[in-house]
Design a protein around this motif. Structure first.
Motif, PDB file in Angstrom:
ATOM      1  N   SER A  94       0.844  -1.207   0.000  1.00  0.00           N
ATOM      2  CA  SER A  94       0.000   0.000   0.000  1.00  0.00           C
ATOM      3  C   SER A  94       0.877   1.254   0.000  1.00  0.00           C
ATOM      4  CB  SER A  94      -0.913   0.001   1.228  1.00  0.00           C
ATOM      5  OG  SER A  94      -1.815  -1.091   1.188  1.00  0.00           O
ATOM      6  N   ILE A  95       1.952   1.204   0.767  1.00  0.00           N
ATOM      7  CA  ILE A  95       2.881   2.341   0.790  1.00  0.00           C
ATOM      8  C   ILE A  95       3.517   2.530  -0.589  1.00  0.00           C
ATOM      9  CG2 ILE A  95       5.111   3.093   1.715  1.00  0.00           C
ATOM     10  CD1 ILE A  95       4.235   1.925   4.405  1.00  0.00           C
ATOM     11  N   LEU A  96       3.859   1.418  -1.248  1.00  0.00           N
ATOM     12  CA  LEU A  96       4.427   1.526  -2.593  1.00  0.00           C
ATOM     13  C   LEU A  96       3.417   2.140  -3.564  1.00  0.00           C
ATOM     14  CD1 LEU A  96       6.370  -1.844  -2.979  1.00  0.00           C
ATOM     15  CD2 LEU A  96       7.310   0.431  -2.574  1.00  0.00           C
ATOM     16  N   ASN A  97       2.153   1.770  -3.437  1.00  0.00           N
ATOM     17  CA  ASN A  97       1.119   2.365  -4.300  1.00  0.00           C
ATOM     18  C   ASN A  97       0.988   3.858  -4.040  1.00  0.00           C
ATOM     19  OD1 ASN A  97       0.463  -0.042  -5.578  1.00  0.00           O
ATOM     20  ND2 ASN A  97      -1.045  -0.606  -4.038  1.00  0.00           N
ATOM     21  N   GLU A  98       1.012   4.240  -2.761  1.00  0.00           N
ATOM     22  CA  GLU A  98       0.931   5.661  -2.435  1.00  0.00           C
ATOM     23  C   GLU A  98       2.158   6.408  -2.970  1.00  0.00           C
ATOM     24  OE1 GLU A  98      -1.591   7.076  -1.326  1.00  0.00           O
ATOM     25  OE2 GLU A  98      -2.793   5.486  -0.458  1.00  0.00           O
ATOM     26  N   LEU A  99       3.324   5.770  -2.874  1.00  0.00           N
ATOM     27  CA  LEU A  99       4.541   6.399  -3.387  1.00  0.00           C
ATOM     28  C   LEU A  99       4.476   6.541  -4.900  1.00  0.00           C
ATOM     29  CD1 LEU A  99       7.306   7.505  -2.588  1.00  0.00           C
ATOM     30  CD2 LEU A  99       8.253   5.225  -2.935  1.00  0.00           C
ATOM     31  N   ASN A 100       3.852   5.590  -5.556  1.00  0.00           N
ATOM     32  CA  ASN A 100       3.671   5.690  -7.005  1.00  0.00           C
ATOM     33  C   ASN A 100       2.760   6.868  -7.355  1.00  0.00           C
ATOM     34  OD1 ASN A 100       4.256   4.378  -9.611  1.00  0.00           O
ATOM     35  ND2 ASN A 100       2.059   4.100  -9.692  1.00  0.00           N
ATOM     36  N   ASP A 101       1.696   7.040  -6.557  1.00  0.00           N
ATOM     37  CA  ASP A 101       0.833   8.214  -6.749  1.00  0.00           C
ATOM     38  C   ASP A 101       1.585   9.507  -6.460  1.00  0.00           C
ATOM     39  OD1 ASP A 101      -1.181   6.473  -7.361  1.00  0.00           O
ATOM     40  OD2 ASP A 101      -2.102   6.513  -5.375  1.00  0.00           O
ATOM     41  N   TYR A 102       2.434   9.466  -5.450  1.00  0.00           N
ATOM     42  CA  TYR A 102       3.257  10.630  -5.114  1.00  0.00           C
ATOM     43  C   TYR A 102       4.162  10.985  -6.297  1.00  0.00           C
ATOM     44  CZ  TYR A 102       6.872  13.399  -2.759  1.00  0.00           C
ATOM     45  OH  TYR A 102       7.751  14.383  -2.413  1.00  0.00           O
ATOM     46  N   ALA A 103       4.765   9.964  -6.932  1.00  0.00           N
ATOM     47  CA  ALA A 103       5.592  10.212  -8.110  1.00  0.00           C
ATOM     48  C   ALA A 103       4.775  10.838  -9.232  1.00  0.00           C
ATOM     49  CB  ALA A 103       6.220   8.894  -8.586  1.00  0.00           C
ATOM     50  N   GLY A 104       3.523  10.402  -9.358  1.00  0.00           N
ATOM     51  CA  GLY A 104       2.648  11.011 -10.364  1.00  0.00           C
ATOM     52  C   GLY A 104       2.429  12.490 -10.114  1.00  0.00           C
ATOM     53  N   GLN A 105       2.324  12.878  -8.850  1.00  0.00           N
ATOM     54  CA  GLN A 105       2.155  14.300  -8.525  1.00  0.00           C
ATOM     55  C   GLN A 105       3.417  15.086  -8.847  1.00  0.00           C
ATOM     56  OE1 GLN A 105      -0.835  15.561  -7.818  1.00  0.00           O
ATOM     57  NE2 GLN A 105      -1.424  13.432  -8.183  1.00  0.00           N
ATOM     58  N   ARG A 106       4.587  14.478  -8.680  1.00  0.00           N
ATOM     59  CA  ARG A 106       5.837  15.153  -9.066  1.00  0.00           C
ATOM     60  C   ARG A 106       5.864  15.356 -10.575  1.00  0.00           C
ATOM     61  NH1 ARG A 106       6.289  17.311  -4.601  1.00  0.00           N
ATOM     62  NH2 ARG A 106       7.768  18.531  -5.818  1.00  0.00           N
ATOM     63  N   GLU A 107       5.326  14.397 -11.307  1.00  0.00           N
ATOM     64  CA  GLU A 107       5.245  14.559 -12.759  1.00  0.00           C
ATOM     65  C   GLU A 107       4.281  15.683 -13.130  1.00  0.00           C
ATOM     66  OE1 GLU A 107       6.143   9.964 -14.154  1.00  0.00           O
ATOM     67  OE2 GLU A 107       4.085  10.657 -13.928  1.00  0.00           O
ATOM     68  N   VAL A 108       3.197  15.804 -12.363  1.00  0.00           N
ATOM     69  CA  VAL A 108       2.260  16.913 -12.600  1.00  0.00           C
ATOM     70  C   VAL A 108       2.952  18.247 -12.364  1.00  0.00           C
ATOM     71  CG1 VAL A 108       0.172  18.025 -11.733  1.00  0.00           C
ATOM     72  CG2 VAL A 108       0.204  15.562 -12.086  1.00  0.00           C
ATOM     73  N   VAL A 109       3.753  18.322 -11.297  1.00  0.00           N
ATOM     74  CA  VAL A 109       4.498  19.557 -11.012  1.00  0.00           C
ATOM     75  C   VAL A 109       5.415  19.890 -12.180  1.00  0.00           C
ATOM     76  CG1 VAL A 109       6.280  20.551  -9.533  1.00  0.00           C
ATOM     77  CG2 VAL A 109       4.375  19.316  -8.506  1.00  0.00           C
ATOM     78  N   ALA A 110       6.151  18.903 -12.678  1.00  0.00           N
ATOM     79  CA  ALA A 110       7.068  19.146 -13.789  1.00  0.00           C
ATOM     80  C   ALA A 110       6.315  19.584 -15.040  1.00  0.00           C
ATOM     81  CB  ALA A 110       7.876  17.881 -14.074  1.00  0.00           C
ATOM     82  N   GLU A 111       5.194  18.935 -15.309  1.00  0.00           N
ATOM     83  CA  GLU A 111       4.428  19.270 -16.515  1.00  0.00           C
ATOM     84  C   GLU A 111       3.878  20.694 -16.449  1.00  0.00           C
ATOM     85  OE1 GLU A 111       0.531  17.602 -18.986  1.00  0.00           O
ATOM     86  OE2 GLU A 111       1.298  16.521 -17.234  1.00  0.00           O
ATOM     87  N   GLU A 112       3.305  21.068 -15.312  1.00  0.00           N
ATOM     88  CA  GLU A 112       2.735  22.408 -15.201  1.00  0.00           C
ATOM     89  C   GLU A 112       3.831  23.472 -15.168  1.00  0.00           C
ATOM     90  OE1 GLU A 112      -0.178  22.978 -12.268  1.00  0.00           O
ATOM     91  OE2 GLU A 112      -1.432  21.281 -12.899  1.00  0.00           O
ATOM     92  N   MET A 113       4.972  23.170 -14.570  1.00  0.00           N
ATOM     93  CA  MET A 113       6.088  24.118 -14.618  1.00  0.00           C
ATOM     94  C   MET A 113       6.551  24.331 -16.054  1.00  0.00           C
ATOM     95  SD  MET A 113       8.625  23.377 -11.416  1.00  0.00           S
ATOM     96  CE  MET A 113       8.157  23.811  -9.734  1.00  0.00           C
ATOM     97  N   GLY A 114       6.589  23.257 -16.815  1.00  0.00           N
ATOM     98  CA  GLY A 114       7.014  23.387 -18.205  1.00  0.00           C
ATOM     99  C   GLY A 114       6.037  24.184 -19.040  1.00  0.00           C
ATOM    100  N   HIS A 115       4.742  24.000 -18.772  1.00  0.00           N
ATOM    101  CA  HIS A 115       3.729  24.681 -19.589  1.00  0.00           C
ATOM    102  C   HIS A 115       3.406  26.080 -19.075  1.00  0.00           C
ATOM    103  CE1 HIS A 115      -0.391  25.614 -20.974  1.00  0.00           C
ATOM    104  NE2 HIS A 115       0.028  25.072 -22.098  1.00  0.00           N
ATOM    105  N   ASN A 116       3.132  26.187 -17.775  1.00  0.00           N
ATOM    106  CA  ASN A 116       2.643  27.450 -17.211  1.00  0.00           C
ATOM    107  C   ASN A 116       3.749  28.438 -16.865  1.00  0.00           C
ATOM    108  OD1 ASN A 116       0.102  26.332 -17.368  1.00  0.00           O
ATOM    109  ND2 ASN A 116       0.062  25.668 -15.243  1.00  0.00           N
ATOM    110  N   VAL A 117       4.975  27.971 -16.670  1.00  0.00           N
ATOM    111  CA  VAL A 117       6.055  28.872 -16.260  1.00  0.00           C
ATOM    112  C   VAL A 117       7.109  28.975 -17.356  1.00  0.00           C
ATOM    113  CG1 VAL A 117       7.762  29.411 -14.484  1.00  0.00           C
ATOM    114  CG2 VAL A 117       5.626  28.267 -13.857  1.00  0.00           C
ATOM    115  N   TYR A 118       7.790  27.879 -17.640  1.00  0.00           N
ATOM    116  CA  TYR A 118       8.889  27.938 -18.601  1.00  0.00           C
ATOM    117  C   TYR A 118       8.387  28.316 -19.997  1.00  0.00           C
ATOM    118  CZ  TYR A 118      12.683  26.438 -21.639  1.00  0.00           C
ATOM    119  OH  TYR A 118      13.658  26.414 -22.598  1.00  0.00           O
ATOM    120  N   GLY A 119       7.362  27.618 -20.469  1.00  0.00           N
ATOM    121  CA  GLY A 119       6.849  27.927 -21.798  1.00  0.00           C
ATOM    122  C   GLY A 119       6.336  29.354 -21.904  1.00  0.00           C
TER     123      GLY A 119
END
Length: 553
Positions: free
Chosen positions: A73-98
């Motif tokens: 269960s902790i591994l699943n939560e950590l996988n979801d946590y990694a997904g949120q880090r990907e969301v941060v990277a994606e929005e930084m690339g689109h909303n800030v850097y771009g």
């Protein structure tokens, strides 16, 4: 305070400053890009970590221990946590850097336009100054020439030796030079006035406007930087609630660890069901020795026939069977009935096999029901298909059902043997217990079970007592047949029947049954459900449709 009035003479410095501002904006954009790349790498590493410690596994290998379940269960939560880090990277690339890079291009174009306007204004003012300076120099030259002509004329006019023609010529030259000087003076005055006017416009109108545009541009750049600073933080702040839920899920998983439950699973997994070994018997090797004592000496009785006991057989068979508990367990071949396993493990394996076979049997029952329904439709509407074309598939399905029922019955016999019970279903055909785990409920027309007894939707006619028409022995004899009776026809239940008496069959209103024995005048018809369960139902409760040629079920 505006650049146009305060910095009217700082064009070059403003040029450098605005360039620095764009460079700084692009430097910040580069920082954001490197930041989002860190997020992407971090998320990728987290996902690889989860994948490494959560490999693919079959259902049989699924962890049952609470500590293992919590870890996954902790591994699943950590996988979801990694997904949120990907969301941060994606929005930084689109909303800030771009956004910053697009804005930087716009700033460069706007700055270039304003600076070009400023340089054009400066060039025009320089041209006006050159015209004014040329007219000034010309006026200066003409005045000097006029002064020379004045001196020459005065010298000749005072010279007594000079001729009159020379004096007149000098006078004429003086007049021309003086006239040219006056024209140059007028031209210089006009150019000076024009230059002063253009210079006033330049420093009071053109340059202030251009510098104001540059100031507005630079201030908008500053505002944009502030907005992107906030966006940079907001991107991560928006995922904080989700990340918090992931962390809360990890805490919940940690709280779910139950040491007592895990200990019980260990017992369930490895319990053999054997009793601990008893005391070893005393082995008397002195009984063949000659006794010299008195006749009254108590001695160990000799073996009958004078046979020497064999030490190899002195240990009880039960004890020998359990010696492996204290040493290495002997390997035994895998048998179909799992008799090579300890009783408890054998019981679990047999129960699992029975459950699996029951699921397969239910699938076959559903398939048979579907084929029979399709056959009924074809019989009522021949244009839709040939009913006989379905018979091979129905027969195959029925054959599979019988095989599965036989397997279930065989495994249930072994299970009863393990549990030390006599199979109560051994004298009956296994077809009567397709869903043996739901024997306390009632079967509905669609094959599901419910704990509520069936309620009659209509007022049924008088219900005969099957105990008066058929004795229980008759039911037992008929149900003991090994081969199923052929189907003589179909019947549809007009009313619900609870089938509480032995040998009767529970049925629901509108349920379709197979007829395997006609009413013999006692008011009862023997029928079979689509699930294979057989019994007697009141003839007055059903609408019978007999077939011309009886078919096997």
């Amino acid at each position: 305070m505006t650049w146009g009035t305060e910095l009217w003479d700082q064009f070059e410095n403003l040029d450098k400053h605005t360039q620095w501002g764009i460079d700084f904006l692009e430097r910040y954009a580069k920082f954001v890009k490197e930041r989002l790349e860190i997020e992407q790498t971090y998320a990728k590493q987290l996902r690889n970590l989860v994948k490494k410690y959560c490999p693919k596994r079959s259902k049989e290998e699924e962890p049952r221990f609470s500590s293992c379940v919590s870890f996954y269960s902790i591994l699943n939560e950590l996988n979801d946590y990694a997904g949120q880090r990907e969301v941060v990277a994606e929005e930084m690339g689109h909303n800030v850097y771009g956004e910053l890079m697009r804005y930087s291009q716009d700033l460069k174009s706007e700055r270039k336009h304003h600076l070009q306007e400023g340089r054009k204004a400066q060039q025009y003012l320089d041209q006006c100054w050159k015209h004014m300076d040329n007219s000034k120099k010309k006026f200066e030259r003409e005045c000097k020439e006029a002064e020379k002509s004045q001196i020459s004329y005065d010298r000749l006019d005072n010279d007594i030796n000079a001729t009159k023609s020379e004096v007149e010529k000098a006078k004429s030259q003086l007049y021309l030079r003086t006239h040219s000087a006056d024209e140059s003076k007028n031209e210089y005055a006009a150019q000076l006035q024009n230059f002063n006017g253009e210079q006033w416009k330049h420093f009071n109108v053109a340059i202030p406007q251009i510098f104001k545009n540059l100031q507005d541009m630079d201030e908008r750049r500053t505002v944009k930087l502030g907005e992107t600073y906030r966006s940079f933080a907001d991107v991560e702040r928006r995922v904080i609630p989700i990340i918090s839920k992931c962390l809360e899920g990890m805490v919940t998983a940690a709280k779910a660890v139950d040491q007592r439950k895990d200990s019980a699973i260990v017992v369930e997994s490895f319990k053999s069901g054997f009793e601990p070994p008893g005391d070893f018997p005393f082995e008397d090797y002195s009984q063949n020795l000659s006794r010299t004592g008195s006749d009254n000496t108590i001695s160990t009785p000799k073996n009958e026939g004078g046979v020497k006991p064999d030490p190899k057989h002195s240990i009880s068979k039960a004890a020998k069977n359990k010696l492996w508990l204290f040493g290495k367990k002997p390997k035994a071949p895998s048998l179909e009935d799992f008799s090579h396993l300890p009783p408890e493990q054998r019981r679990k394996r047999l129960q699992a096999r029975i459950d699996e076979l029951s699921k397969e049997l239910q699938k076959e029952v559903d398939q048979r029901d579907a084929l029979n329904k399709m056959k009924d439709v074809y019989e009522k509407n021949p244009q839709m298909g040939d009913p006989q074309s379905l018979q091979p598939k129905i027969s195959e399905t029925m054959c599979n059902m019988e095989k599965l029922r036989s397997e279930i019955h065989k495994n249930e016999s072994w299970l009863s043997e393990v549990e030390g019970k006599v199979s109560t279903r051994g004298d009956r055909r296994p077809s009567a217990d397709v869903n043996h785990h739901a024997s306390h409920g009632r079967e509905s027309p669609d094959g599901s079970y419910t704990d509520d007894p069936s309620q009659e939707h209509r007022t049924p006619p008088h219900q005969p007592d099957p105990r008066q028409a058929h004795q229980p022995d008759e039911f037992d004899d008929e149900f003991d047949d090994d081969d199923p009776l052929p189907v003589l026809g179909h019947c549809k239940a007009l009313y619900s029947f609870d089938g509480q008496n032995e040998g009767t069959l529970l049925m629901k209103e509108d349920e379709v049954l197979y007829i395997i024995e006609e009413d013999k005048g006692d008011g009862w018809t023997r029928a079979r459900k689509q699930s294979g369960e057989e019994g007697y139902v009141p003839t007055s409760y059903v609408e019978i449709a007999m077939e011309k040629n009886s078919k096997g079920s």
